[in-house]
Design a protein around this motif. Structure first.
Motif, short mmCIF file in Angstrom:
data_model
loop_
_atom_site.label_atom_id
_atom_site.label_comp_id
_atom_site.label_asym_id
_atom_site.label_seq_id
_atom_site.Cartn_x
_atom_site.Cartn_y
_atom_site.Cartn_z
N TYR A 32 68.54 27.26 -2.36
CA TYR A 32 67.99 27.52 -1.14
C TYR A 32 67.83 26.07 -0.53
O TYR A 32 66.54 25.42 -0.30
CB TYR A 32 66.53 28.13 -1.16
CG TYR A 32 66.85 29.69 -1.56
CD1 TYR A 32 67.33 30.63 -0.85
CD2 TYR A 32 66.33 29.97 -2.94
CE1 TYR A 32 67.42 31.87 -1.45
CE2 TYR A 32 66.45 31.21 -3.25
CZ TYR A 32 66.81 32.17 -2.77
OH TYR A 32 67.19 33.44 -2.95
N PRO A 33 68.92 25.28 0.00
CA PRO A 33 68.78 23.93 0.60
C PRO A 33 68.10 24.04 1.86
O PRO A 33 68.24 25.19 2.53
CB PRO A 33 70.13 23.48 0.52
CG PRO A 33 70.89 24.62 0.53
CD PRO A 33 70.31 25.55 -0.21
N LEU A 34 67.42 23.10 2.07
CA LEU A 34 67.05 23.14 3.64
C LEU A 34 68.00 23.03 4.56
O LEU A 34 67.79 23.95 5.44
CB LEU A 34 65.96 22.00 3.86
CG LEU A 34 64.68 21.85 2.96
CD1 LEU A 34 63.83 20.58 3.36
CD2 LEU A 34 63.97 22.93 3.41
N ALA A 35 68.79 21.96 4.53
CA ALA A 35 69.89 22.25 5.47
C ALA A 35 71.08 23.02 5.41
O ALA A 35 71.21 23.47 4.25
CB ALA A 35 70.57 20.70 5.49
N THR A 36 71.26 23.85 6.56
CA THR A 36 72.38 24.60 6.47
C THR A 36 73.63 24.63 7.41
O THR A 36 73.37 23.90 8.56
CB THR A 36 71.80 26.30 7.03
OG1 THR A 36 71.18 26.05 8.31
CG2 THR A 36 70.83 26.87 6.03
N GLY A 37 74.78 24.52 6.85
CA GLY A 37 75.96 24.16 7.72
C GLY A 37 76.31 22.65 7.61
O GLY A 37 77.42 22.28 8.15
N GLU A 38 75.33 21.85 7.16
CA GLU A 38 75.54 20.47 7.16
C GLU A 38 74.85 19.81 5.65
O GLU A 38 73.97 20.42 5.12
CB GLU A 38 74.93 19.59 8.02
CG GLU A 38 75.53 19.99 9.49
CD GLU A 38 74.86 18.95 10.46
OE1 GLU A 38 75.29 19.12 11.72
OE2 GLU A 38 73.82 18.33 10.39
N PRO A 39 75.71 18.86 5.04
CA PRO A 39 75.05 18.41 3.81
C PRO A 39 73.99 17.67 4.04
O PRO A 39 73.62 17.02 4.93
CB PRO A 39 76.39 17.61 3.17
CG PRO A 39 77.12 17.27 4.75
CD PRO A 39 76.97 18.39 5.50
N GLU A 40 73.08 17.64 3.13
CA GLU A 40 71.83 16.69 3.02
C GLU A 40 72.10 15.45 2.75
O GLU A 40 72.72 15.44 1.97
CB GLU A 40 70.71 17.36 2.32
CG GLU A 40 70.22 18.94 2.61
CD GLU A 40 69.23 19.42 1.60
OE1 GLU A 40 68.88 18.79 0.81
OE2 GLU A 40 68.76 20.62 1.88
N ALA A 41 71.36 14.42 3.68
CA ALA A 41 71.68 13.17 3.22
C ALA A 41 70.62 12.31 2.39
O ALA A 41 70.95 12.03 1.37
CB ALA A 41 71.60 12.32 4.73
N VAL A 42 69.64 12.45 3.04
CA VAL A 42 68.40 11.80 2.16
C VAL A 42 67.00 12.83 2.68
O VAL A 42 67.11 13.59 3.43
CB VAL A 42 68.14 10.45 2.57
CG1 VAL A 42 69.18 9.37 2.08
CG2 VAL A 42 67.86 10.24 3.92
N GLY A 43 65.91 12.38 1.69
CA GLY A 43 64.80 13.11 1.87
C GLY A 43 63.68 12.87 1.14
O GLY A 43 63.80 11.92 0.26
N TYR A 44 62.56 13.45 1.20
CA TYR A 44 61.35 13.27 0.22
C TYR A 44 60.82 14.37 0.11
O TYR A 44 60.81 15.45 0.79
CB TYR A 44 60.61 11.94 0.65
CG TYR A 44 59.66 12.30 1.88
CD1 TYR A 44 58.31 12.66 2.04
CD2 TYR A 44 60.46 12.05 3.46
CE1 TYR A 44 57.52 12.86 3.05
CE2 TYR A 44 59.73 12.32 4.26
CZ TYR A 44 58.31 12.66 4.19
OH TYR A 44 57.37 12.96 5.17
#
Length: 253
Positions: free
Chosen positions: A33-45
């Motif tokens: 269940y990634p946060l981003a949908t439709g686009e790859p995640e770049a960076v986060g914390y």
């Protein structure tokens, strides 16, 4: 005496078990269940349990330590069901950690954040963000990692409509670089979007200039038109010799 010395050992076992289980659960949840949908995640914390001075995180740590105490009681008095209860309390601490898990990520076009796994995922378009800043502050309270020397940091976003959105806070000692990386990613995307708009505006201006130039006759065209008008006037003049009139008349035919 031996049983007393076993207590710190079981507390350490409970903390280590919680860290391993929670990291595995969060890694699995991030993959499924990634946060981003439709686009790859770049960076986060994300908010850190053992380094963030926050009551919600302190309650998770307290439940972990309590599970270690219960397991120590079960081992000391040879009560298997008590030891099993301590392990269930440890699993409960992992579940509570997941319920209070706060994470942030950014993709090419959006900022995504969630306060608690299974809760609503908030999506903010980068084009609607006016500017971002990383806020650090001393935090009262205690943590296992820093005791009473705690600092928190978070990313704040000022929107085009002047609203301010404060994202989840985390341990500044260990996560400030990740927060800065997320802020810099947003700034770079804003700069790229601004460059694209400037190129588009210049392209539109160039197209308009080309259209105006196409509509306006060149110097050679104007000279040709003047010469044609002069010849037409001469052809219509009654003083022309008959031969010229005959040639003009044959040309019209």
């Amino acid at each position: 005496m031996t049983h007393v010395l076993a207590l710190p050992f079981l507390l350490a076992i409970a903390v280590a078990g919680h860290i391993l289980l929670s990291r595995g659960a969060k890694a699995l949840a991030s993959a499924v269940y990634p946060l981003a949908t439709g686009e790859p995640e770049a960076v986060g914390y994300e908010r850190r349990v053992y380094g963030t001075a926050d009551r919600a995180m302190l309650e998770v740590v307290a439940l972990v330590l309590a599970s270690g105490v219960v397991m120590w009681v079960g081992m000391t008095w040879k009560l298997g069901w008590v030891g099993a209860l301590g392990f269930l309390m440890l699993l409960g601490a992992v579940a509570l950690d997941m319920a209070r898990w706060e994470r942030v990520t950014v993709s090419a076009s959006y900022v995504w954040f969630q306060r608690g796994f299974g809760h609503k995922v908030h999506q903010v378009a980068i084009e609607n963000i006016r500017d971002v800043s990383v806020v650090e502050a001393d935090a009262p309270g205690y943590t296992l990692r820093h005791l009473n020397r705690n600092r928190t940091c978070r990313l704040t976003m000022r929107m085009n409509d002047k609203r301010v959105v404060a994202l989840p806070k985390t341990d500044a000692h260990g996560e400030v670089e990740a927060v800065e990386a997320l802020a810099n990613h947003i700034r770079s995307r804003q700069l790229l979007a601004g460059d694209r708009q400037a190129v588009k505006r210049s392209g539109d201006e160039g197209s308009a200039a080309a259209a105006r130039a196409a509509r306006e006759p060149t110097t050679a065209d104007r000279e040709m038109l003047r010469e044609l008008r002069r010849l037409r006037k001469q052809a219509q003049s009654p003083n022309l010799p008959p031969a010229v009139k005959h040639i003009e008349g044959s040309g019209k035919a």
